[in-house]
Design a protein around this motif. Structure first.
Motif, PDB file in Angstrom:
ATOM      1  N   TRP A 142       9.869   5.256  -0.947  1.00 15.93           N
ATOM      2  CA  TRP A 142       8.603   5.932  -0.656  1.00 15.93           C
ATOM      3  C   TRP A 142       8.444   6.172   0.840  1.00 15.93           C
ATOM      4  O   TRP A 142       7.828   7.160   1.260  1.00 15.93           O
ATOM      5  N   ARG A 143       8.966   5.273   1.647  1.00 22.26           N
ATOM      6  CA  ARG A 143       8.900   5.467   3.101  1.00 22.26           C
ATOM      7  C   ARG A 143       9.720   6.687   3.515  1.00 22.26           C
ATOM      8  O   ARG A 143       9.284   7.481   4.358  1.00 22.26           O
ATOM      9  N   HIS A 200       7.890   9.794   2.476  1.00 24.96           N
ATOM     10  CA  HIS A 200       6.819  10.062   3.433  1.00 24.96           C
ATOM     11  C   HIS A 200       7.371  10.764   4.670  1.00 24.96           C
ATOM     12  O   HIS A 200       6.767  11.730   5.182  1.00 24.96           O
ATOM     13  N   LYS A 251       6.296  14.561   5.893  1.00 25.19           N
ATOM     14  CA  LYS A 251       5.753  14.821   7.217  1.00 25.19           C
ATOM     15  C   LYS A 251       6.648  15.793   7.990  1.00 25.19           C
ATOM     16  O   LYS A 251       6.160  16.679   8.703  1.00 25.19           O
ATOM     17  N   GLY A 265       1.562  12.903   1.592  1.00 25.90           N
ATOM     18  CA  GLY A 265       2.009  11.918   2.573  1.00 25.90           C
ATOM     19  C   GLY A 265       1.202  10.635   2.508  1.00 25.90           C
ATOM     20  O   GLY A 265       1.764   9.537   2.609  1.00 25.90           O
ATOM     21  N   ASN A 266      -0.110  10.757   2.319  1.00 26.52           N
ATOM     22  CA  ASN A 266      -0.959   9.566   2.248  1.00 26.52           C
ATOM     23  C   ASN A 266      -0.624   8.719   1.022  1.00 26.52           C
ATOM     24  O   ASN A 266      -0.581   7.480   1.102  1.00 26.52           O
ATOM     25  N   SER A 304       2.285   8.603  -0.608  1.00 28.86           N
ATOM     26  CA  SER A 304       3.603   7.977  -0.415  1.00 28.86           C
ATOM     27  C   SER A 304       3.510   6.811   0.567  1.00 28.86           C
ATOM     28  O   SER A 304       4.187   5.787   0.399  1.00 28.86           O
ATOM     29  N   LYS A 305       2.667   6.949   1.589  1.00 24.70           N
ATOM     30  CA  LYS A 305       2.487   5.865   2.560  1.00 24.70           C
ATOM     31  C   LYS A 305       1.865   4.643   1.894  1.00 24.70           C
ATOM     32  O   LYS A 305       2.317   3.504   2.110  1.00 24.70           O
ATOM     33  N   GLU A 306       0.833   4.864   1.075  1.00 26.43           N
ATOM     34  CA  GLU A 306       0.179   3.744   0.406  1.00 26.43           C
ATOM     35  C   GLU A 306       1.088   3.107  -0.638  1.00 26.43           C
ATOM     36  O   GLU A 306       1.076   1.877  -0.813  1.00 26.43           O
ATOM     37  N   SER A 358       4.337   2.953  -0.470  1.00 24.03           N
ATOM     38  CA  SER A 358       5.313   2.158   0.273  1.00 24.03           C
ATOM     39  C   SER A 358       4.702   0.831   0.703  1.00 24.03           C
ATOM     40  O   SER A 358       5.335  -0.225   0.588  1.00 24.03           O
ATOM     41  N   GLY A 359       3.444   0.877   1.179  1.00 24.88           N
ATOM     42  CA  GLY A 359       2.780  -0.354   1.590  1.00 24.88           C
ATOM     43  C   GLY A 359       2.547  -1.310   0.430  1.00 24.88           C
ATOM     44  O   GLY A 359       2.731  -2.525   0.565  1.00 24.88           O
TER      45      GLY A 359
END
Length: 277
Positions: free
Chosen positions: A100-101, A104, A108, A150-151, A153-155, A157-158
């Motif tokens: 996922w990172r 992202h 971007k 992007g948001n 995928s970022k979440e 990954s977290g």
């Protein structure tokens, strides 16, 4: 330079996507054809999980024997079995985190490609109403959807990183319990025929089951926390589907993200010259 057309240009998302292999993401063109395939790095499992299971099996026999000799019965075995059953492979989550990172990063990067193409090729060479319309389309429609993807995928990954960390910590706690208590139970089981040895065995059984109960409570707390995070992410994914699909359902087809028809009208495009710049 744009050409006139009876139909305004459209940007659509295909209704059905080709299945992708492990570590791949397809980028589609407006006609639903695969324009580019991004392949992610193949990540090897370091074997941590198999090693944890192997070591716990090594000490499981003495622990089981000790619990049996102490007379705790099925209740004690059930607690022990529950601890083992909840041991998981943390690298399944770390691989998802890394994937996922990378997604992202690609999203971007693609958004920047769109903007730079506009500012390098369109804005310096053309002016007029169509250029302004195209910029508004990029800013308020296309780039906004890039940001939403992007948001998410970022979440994701977290969240995968948090689950990786929690599973790893649980595994290490269970691993420590087994490697410490296994030899102790083995030694006390040999002394269980003696009254003092049996008392020591029962005491150790109480300590072990207390530790196991605490670990199981920790697991339940982790499960509830992560379940809440995943539920929140699921709601955000549903919002994302609502932005991309009619009624938020892929079966209803993709939304028509059409560009304003003025963009296709040559009358609204004016080439920038040295005299007019």
């Amino acid at each position: 330079m744009p050409t006139s057309s009876s139909e305004p240009p459209k940007l659509t998302i295909p209704k059905h996507f080709r299945a992708v292999g492990p570590g791949q993401m397809h980028v589609y063109n407006p006609k639903g054809k695969v324009a580019r395939t991004i392949t992610f790095g193949q990540r090897a499992d370091p074997g941590f999980f198999k090693n944890v299971i192997a070591q716990m099996k090594r000490y499981d026999g003495p622990i089981t024997l000790g619990l049996s000799l102490s007379g705790v019965g099925w209740a004690g075995w059930a607690i022990k079995a529950a601890v083992v059953a909840n041991v998981g492979n943390p690298f399944l989550f770390s691989n998802q985190r890394d994937t996922w990172r990378e997604i992202h990063g690609h999203l971007k990067g693609s958004a920047w490609d769109v903007w730079l193409t506009y500012f390098n090729d369109v804005s310096p060479n053309w002016k007029g109403h169509a250029v302004e319309t195209l910029q508004q389309y990029l800013r308020f429609k296309l780039i906004g959807m890039f940001d939403q993807l992007g948001n998410i995928s970022k979440e994701l990954s977290g969240t995968m990183h948090n689950q990786y960390k929690e599973v790893l910590e649980y595994d290490m706690a269970a691993f420590g319990m087994w490697t410490i208590n296994g030899p102790i139970f083995k030694a006390l089981s040999k002394l269980s025929a003696h009254p003092a040895g049996r008392v020591a065995l029962m005491t150790q059984t109480g300590v072990f089951l207390t530790m196991a109960g605490t670990l199981l409570k920790q697991f339940v707390d982790i499960y509830r926390t992560n379940e809440g995070e995943l539920n929140s992410l699921q709601l955000k994914v549903m919002d994302l589907k609502g932005a991309f699909y009619n009624g938020g359902d892929p079966a209803n087809g993709a939304r028509d993200l059409h560009v304003d028809k003025d963009v296709a009208n040559p009358a609204y495009w004016e080439i920038v010259t040295e005299e007019k710049s």
